[in-house]
Design a protein around this motif. Structure first.
Motif, PDB file in Angstrom:
ATOM      1  N   PHE A  69     -17.132 -30.747  95.153  1.00  0.00           N
ATOM      2  CA  PHE A  69     -17.317 -29.299  95.218  1.00  0.00           C
ATOM      3  C   PHE A  69     -18.289 -28.849  94.124  1.00  0.00           C
ATOM      4  O   PHE A  69     -19.170 -28.010  94.364  1.00  0.00           O
ATOM      5  CB  PHE A  69     -15.979 -28.585  95.045  1.00  0.00           C
ATOM      6  N   SER A  70     -18.144 -29.397  92.919  1.00  0.00           N
ATOM      7  CA  SER A  70     -19.004 -29.017  91.797  1.00  0.00           C
ATOM      8  C   SER A  70     -20.458 -29.379  92.070  1.00  0.00           C
ATOM      9  O   SER A  70     -21.376 -28.631  91.724  1.00  0.00           O
ATOM     10  CB  SER A  70     -18.530 -29.712  90.514  1.00  0.00           C
ATOM     11  N   MET A  71     -20.662 -30.524  92.702  1.00  0.00           N
ATOM     12  CA  MET A  71     -22.013 -30.955  93.022  1.00  0.00           C
ATOM     13  C   MET A  71     -22.626 -30.073  94.104  1.00  0.00           C
ATOM     14  O   MET A  71     -23.773 -29.620  93.987  1.00  0.00           O
ATOM     15  CB  MET A  71     -21.979 -32.409  93.482  1.00  0.00           C
ATOM     16  N   ARG A  72     -21.871 -29.819  95.155  1.00  0.00           N
ATOM     17  CA  ARG A  72     -22.375 -28.985  96.238  1.00  0.00           C
ATOM     18  C   ARG A  72     -22.703 -27.584  95.760  1.00  0.00           C
ATOM     19  O   ARG A  72     -23.658 -26.961  96.221  1.00  0.00           O
ATOM     20  CB  ARG A  72     -21.338 -28.944  97.373  1.00  0.00           C
ATOM     21  N   MET A  73     -21.947 -27.078  94.776  1.00  0.00           N
ATOM     22  CA  MET A  73     -22.170 -25.717  94.295  1.00  0.00           C
ATOM     23  C   MET A  73     -23.525 -25.577  93.613  1.00  0.00           C
ATOM     24  O   MET A  73     -24.127 -24.500  93.628  1.00  0.00           O
ATOM     25  CB  MET A  73     -21.052 -25.282  93.345  1.00  0.00           C
ATOM     26  N   VAL A  74     -24.034 -26.665  93.017  1.00  0.00           N
ATOM     27  CA  VAL A  74     -25.376 -26.605  92.437  1.00  0.00           C
ATOM     28  C   VAL A  74     -26.383 -26.245  93.524  1.00  0.00           C
ATOM     29  O   VAL A  74     -27.198 -25.328  93.378  1.00  0.00           O
ATOM     30  CB  VAL A  74     -25.760 -27.948  91.780  1.00  0.00           C
ATOM     31  N   SER A  75     -26.326 -26.978  94.629  1.00  0.00           N
ATOM     32  CA  SER A  75     -27.247 -26.736  95.733  1.00  0.00           C
ATOM     33  C   SER A  75     -27.066 -25.338  96.315  1.00  0.00           C
ATOM     34  O   SER A  75     -28.045 -24.645  96.618  1.00  0.00           O
ATOM     35  CB  SER A  75     -27.032 -27.799  96.815  1.00  0.00           C
ATOM     36  N   GLU A 112     -28.060 -26.306  85.875  1.00  0.00           N
ATOM     37  CA  GLU A 112     -28.037 -26.928  87.198  1.00  0.00           C
ATOM     38  C   GLU A 112     -28.762 -28.265  87.194  1.00  0.00           C
ATOM     39  O   GLU A 112     -28.293 -29.246  87.790  1.00  0.00           O
ATOM     40  CB  GLU A 112     -28.671 -25.983  88.219  1.00  0.00           C
ATOM     41  N   ALA A 113     -29.919 -28.309  86.517  1.00  0.00           N
ATOM     42  CA  ALA A 113     -30.702 -29.547  86.473  1.00  0.00           C
ATOM     43  C   ALA A 113     -29.939 -30.656  85.752  1.00  0.00           C
ATOM     44  O   ALA A 113     -29.888 -31.802  86.218  1.00  0.00           O
ATOM     45  CB  ALA A 113     -32.045 -29.299  85.789  1.00  0.00           C
ATOM     46  N   SER A 133     -25.460 -36.510  97.750  1.00  0.00           N
ATOM     47  CA  SER A 133     -26.774 -36.506  97.115  1.00  0.00           C
ATOM     48  C   SER A 133     -27.874 -36.730  98.141  1.00  0.00           C
ATOM     49  O   SER A 133     -28.930 -36.076  98.106  1.00  0.00           O
ATOM     50  CB  SER A 133     -26.828 -37.593  96.037  1.00  0.00           C
ATOM     51  N   LEU A 134     -27.620 -37.631  99.076  1.00  0.00           N
ATOM     52  CA  LEU A 134     -28.604 -37.897 100.128  1.00  0.00           C
ATOM     53  C   LEU A 134     -28.769 -36.690 101.038  1.00  0.00           C
ATOM     54  O   LEU A 134     -29.891 -36.354 101.450  1.00  0.00           O
ATOM     55  CB  LEU A 134     -28.171 -39.121 100.942  1.00  0.00           C
ATOM     56  N   ASP A 135     -27.669 -36.014 101.350  1.00  0.00           N
ATOM     57  CA  ASP A 135     -27.744 -34.805 102.179  1.00  0.00           C
ATOM     58  C   ASP A 135     -28.648 -33.757 101.530  1.00  0.00           C
ATOM     59  O   ASP A 135     -29.505 -33.157 102.191  1.00  0.00           O
ATOM     60  CB  ASP A 135     -26.347 -34.212 102.390  1.00  0.00           C
ATOM     61  N   VAL A 136     -28.436 -33.530 100.232  1.00  0.00           N
ATOM     62  CA  VAL A 136     -29.239 -32.526  99.534  1.00  0.00           C
ATOM     63  C   VAL A 136     -30.687 -32.985  99.419  1.00  0.00           C
ATOM     64  O   VAL A 136     -31.626 -32.178  99.556  1.00  0.00           O
ATOM     65  CB  VAL A 136     -28.636 -32.230  98.143  1.00  0.00           C
TER      66      VAL A 136
END
Length: 209
Positions: A69-75, A112-113, A133-136
């Motif tokens: 969830f934390s990773m997806r929220m960056v995107s 974010e970076a 990561s691949l999706d983003v």
């Protein structure tokens, strides 16, 4: 959006579950920036957020769910900024405005970076994070491909330009700028990042002739 009534004495309190999950993700970001992704645990994030471990598990049952969830929220945060940009209807200018949302040009984008790069390292060994990561990565490439395609559609670049190749070049350029500035901010200023992107876009347009 899921909400729940919680009672404190006689007064009901509405809990916004999405907002609470975002607050926990932001707490995870802070831990990652200070201690690295290996320092993230549900207990550590609960402490950072000022929440009990039991309360956190009400929103995320596992560490993997929290990290995903934390990773997806960056995107999602980046995409939200992009959709809210006051565009100028000048394609060259608007592309530069959109790309700027991906660069670490202020505290929010620097956070974010740094968080995203921490996840990128984890993606090598974690299948779930690798998949996300691949999706983003693919979403970003598709965005760059649309940008280059629009430049060609408006006849601003050469008709014989290889759109896939130029999209990959632009993608690699932006990724490289993010990595360089996040890793060595003293070696690459924000002004230089903007200048490099502007110069690259100018070079594409100059290839028209």
């Amino acid at each position: 959006m899921k909400k729940q009534l919680c009672y404190n004495g006689d007064m009901p309190k509405i809990v916004d579950h999405q907002k609470r999950k975002e607050e926990l993700a932001e707490a995870a970001w802070r831990v990652i920036r200070r201690e690295g992704i290996d320092g993230v645990s549900v207990r550590r994030v609960a402490e950072e957020a000022g929440m009990s471990l039991g309360s956190l598990r009400h929103y995320f049952e596992t560490q993997s769910q929290l990290l995903t969830f934390s990773m997806r929220m960056v995107s999602e945060r980046v995409n939200q900024r992009m959709t809210q940009l006051p565009l100028t209807n000048d394609l060259r200018t608007d592309i530069e405005l959109v790309i700027a949302q991906l660069l670490p040009l202020d505290e929010e984008r620097c956070a974010e970076a740094e968080v995203w790069l921490a996840f990128a390292g984890k993606a090598i060994v974690d299948p779930e994070i690798h998949r996300l990561s691949l999706d983003v990565h693919d979403e970003l490439f598709a965005s760059f491909r649309r940008m280059i395609g629009m430049l060609k559609q408006q006849k601003l670049i050469s008709e014989v330009m290889d759109l896939d190749l130029e999209s990959k070049r632009l993608h690699a350029l932006i990724d490289g700028l993010v990595v360089h500035h996040a890793s060595f901010p003293e070696r690459l200023s924000k002004e230089e990042m903007i200048g490099i992107v502007s110069n690259h876009l100018d070079s594409l347009l100059q290839c028209k002739n």
